[in-house]
Design a protein around this motif. Structure first.
Motif, short mmCIF file in Angstrom:
data_model
loop_
_atom_site.label_atom_id
_atom_site.label_comp_id
_atom_site.label_asym_id
_atom_site.label_seq_id
_atom_site.Cartn_x
_atom_site.Cartn_y
_atom_site.Cartn_z
N ARG A 193 8.41 -3.63 23.04
CA ARG A 193 9.27 -4.08 23.63
C ARG A 193 10.49 -5.10 23.08
O ARG A 193 11.88 -4.63 23.82
N GLU A 194 10.60 -5.95 22.68
CA GLU A 194 10.90 -6.83 22.18
C GLU A 194 12.26 -7.59 20.70
O GLU A 194 12.88 -7.86 20.50
N CYS A 195 10.64 -6.31 20.25
CA CYS A 195 11.92 -6.63 18.24
C CYS A 195 10.76 -5.25 17.77
O CYS A 195 10.49 -5.08 17.13
N PRO A 196 11.00 -4.25 18.06
CA PRO A 196 10.63 -2.62 17.48
C PRO A 196 11.31 -2.29 16.19
O PRO A 196 10.60 -2.03 15.56
N GLN A 197 11.99 -3.17 15.48
CA GLN A 197 12.49 -3.00 14.30
C GLN A 197 11.63 -3.64 13.21
O GLN A 197 12.04 -3.83 12.28
N SER A 198 11.23 -4.72 13.62
CA SER A 198 10.23 -5.36 12.91
C SER A 198 8.71 -4.30 12.84
O SER A 198 7.71 -4.45 11.61
N LEU A 199 8.39 -3.56 13.24
CA LEU A 199 7.57 -2.55 13.17
C LEU A 199 7.61 -1.70 11.64
O LEU A 199 8.89 -1.55 11.67
N VAL B 172 1.07 -1.29 -0.54
CA VAL B 172 0.09 -0.16 0.14
C VAL B 172 0.41 1.19 0.42
O VAL B 172 0.72 2.38 -0.42
N ALA B 173 2.29 1.31 0.39
CA ALA B 173 2.52 2.68 0.76
C ALA B 173 3.49 3.15 -0.20
O ALA B 173 3.65 4.13 -0.86
N ASN B 174 3.89 2.53 -1.18
CA ASN B 174 4.82 2.21 -2.74
C ASN B 174 3.86 2.25 -3.99
O ASN B 174 4.84 2.36 -4.52
N ASP B 175 1.98 1.88 -3.63
CA ASP B 175 1.43 2.23 -4.71
C ASP B 175 0.38 3.31 -4.79
O ASP B 175 0.31 3.62 -3.61
N PRO B 176 1.23 4.07 -5.46
CA PRO B 176 0.34 5.87 -5.36
C PRO B 176 -1.09 5.58 -5.61
O PRO B 176 -1.96 6.48 -5.03
N LEU B 177 -1.39 4.46 -6.31
CA LEU B 177 -3.32 3.89 -6.53
C LEU B 177 -3.58 3.38 -4.99
O LEU B 177 -4.81 4.34 -4.89
N TYR B 178 -2.97 3.77 -4.30
CA TYR B 178 -3.52 3.21 -2.90
C TYR B 178 -3.05 4.89 -1.74
O TYR B 178 -3.13 4.44 -0.57
N ARG B 179 -2.79 5.70 -2.03
CA ARG B 179 -2.63 7.03 -1.36
C ARG B 179 -4.06 7.66 -0.18
O ARG B 179 -3.17 7.70 0.50
N GLU B 180 -4.44 7.37 -0.42
CA GLU B 180 -5.67 7.64 0.16
C GLU B 180 -5.89 6.51 1.61
O GLU B 180 -6.74 6.75 1.86
N VAL B 181 -5.32 5.50 1.25
CA VAL B 181 -5.58 3.93 1.82
C VAL B 181 -4.55 4.38 4.02
O VAL B 181 -3.50 4.90 3.48
N LEU B 182 -5.54 4.54 4.50
CA LEU B 182 -4.49 5.07 5.96
C LEU B 182 -4.39 4.03 6.27
O LEU B 182 -4.85 3.01 6.41
N CYS B 183 -3.00 3.66 6.94
CA CYS B 183 -2.21 2.41 7.26
C CYS B 183 -1.97 2.36 8.55
O CYS B 183 -1.10 2.99 8.85
N VAL B 184 -2.46 1.02 9.77
CA VAL B 184 -2.94 1.89 10.81
C VAL B 184 -2.32 0.28 11.84
O VAL B 184 -2.75 -0.89 10.78
N GLY B 185 -2.22 0.41 12.09
CA GLY B 185 -0.82 -1.06 12.95
C GLY B 185 -1.72 -0.71 14.38
O GLY B 185 -2.16 -0.20 15.25
N VAL B 186 -1.93 -2.03 15.07
CA VAL B 186 -2.66 -2.30 16.58
C VAL B 186 -1.99 -3.46 16.42
O VAL B 186 -1.45 -4.90 15.92
N VAL B 187 -1.04 -3.67 17.78
CA VAL B 187 0.07 -4.09 18.12
C VAL B 187 -0.04 -4.28 19.45
O VAL B 187 0.40 -3.80 20.28
N SER B 188 0.58 -5.30 20.36
CA SER B 188 1.15 -5.21 21.83
C SER B 188 1.65 -4.61 22.19
O SER B 188 3.23 -4.28 21.07
N GLU B 189 2.12 -4.46 23.16
CA GLU B 189 3.27 -3.80 22.99
C GLU B 189 4.78 -4.53 23.34
O GLU B 189 5.59 -4.47 23.58
N GLN B 190 4.28 -5.74 23.33
CA GLN B 190 5.20 -6.72 23.24
C GLN B 190 6.18 -6.89 22.36
O GLN B 190 7.61 -6.91 22.26
N VAL B 191 5.65 -6.89 21.23
CA VAL B 191 6.67 -6.33 19.95
C VAL B 191 7.13 -4.67 20.01
O VAL B 191 8.66 -5.33 19.97
#
Length: 244
Positions: free
Chosen positions: A134-140, A113-132
């Motif tokens: 803490r443990e692997c922030p580089q994966s966000l 979605v982020a790299n396709d201009p056809l989807y530029r109106e789409v809002l990307c949302v993440g719902v994630v455990s705080e464990q992520v």
């Protein structure tokens, strides 16, 4: 100018194809919502989600994470079809895509979605455990950095539940007819999210997507079973059941 055209609704995505270029057969099933859904909590997490989404139509994607996908192109093509339909039908109010915040597995759709201009109106949302975080922030995923909902997880479960542990925030955006939930396979956490979505009054569209074979084989050699590693596929797409 037609306002829908002004939103650059993309042309329909091509159907998934197999390794020989033929149209792939993708099995799907629909899990109908429970007729008496559990009540929605009114707390800081739901308030943050509501503020981010506004009136947007929510498309929630659930699936594998660390095990990846055997045919990621199939998953991306089907997801594009879902997003294209959402933009066509809900372009006026806007569309939001909700995933688990990380780039692994189903999180590859953030990059799509982020790299396709056809989807530029789409809002990307993440719902994630705080464990992520803490443990692997580089994966966000950076695609949802400005729309990241971090859910307290004192038990380190990697799930996104309320304080009672009974309610999941993942399908929340799709409740009360505000959106849709699509599930492309998944492990134990994904299977739990499917059960929660069903109990919370949300119809779930299940797609028979399989994990990356080498990664799956490595887990099987460690003593895990297919039922543990891919419970959605095992539960809803057995040979006896066939496609719905």
């Amino acid at each position: 100018m037609n306002p829908i055209n002004a939103l650059h609704v993309p042309a329909p995505a091509p159907a998934p194809t197999d390794d020989h270029g033929a149209t792939a057969v993708v099995r799907e099933r629909r899990l109908t919502a429970h007729p008496q859904p559990s009540p929605m909590p009114a707390d800081e997490v739901t308030a943050q989600i509501d503020a981010l989404l506004g009136q947007r139509h929510a498309v929630v994607f659930i699936g594998f994470s660390g095990l990846g996908y055997e045919h990621p192109g199939h998953v991306c093509a089907r997801a594009r079809q879902v997003l294209d339909a959402a933009l066509r039908d809900h372009g006026q109010e806007g569309v939001a895509m909700i995933i688990g915040g990380t780039t692994e597995g189903i999180g590859m759709l953030y990059e799509v979605v982020a790299n396709d201009p056809l989807y530029r109106e789409v809002l990307c949302v993440g719902v994630v455990s705080e464990q992520v975080r803490r443990e692997c922030p580089q994966s966000l995923s950076p695609a949802c950095a400005d729309a990241l909902v971090v859910v307290p997880d004192p038990g380190g479960t990697w799930e996104v539940r309320d304080a009672t542990g009974a309610y999941s925030y993942t399908p929340y955006p799709a409740q009360s007819g505000r959106g849709e939930v699509w599930v492309f396979g998944g492990g134990q956490v994904a299977a739990a999210e499917v059960e929660c979505a069903h109990g919370q009054g949300v119809d779930v569209q299940l797609v028979d997507a399989r994990p990356q074979p080498e990664l799956l084989a490595g887990k099987l050699r460690q003593g895990k079973t297919p039922q543990q590693l891919m419970p959605i596929n095992s539960r809803y797409f057995t040979a006896a059941q066939g496609p719905a």
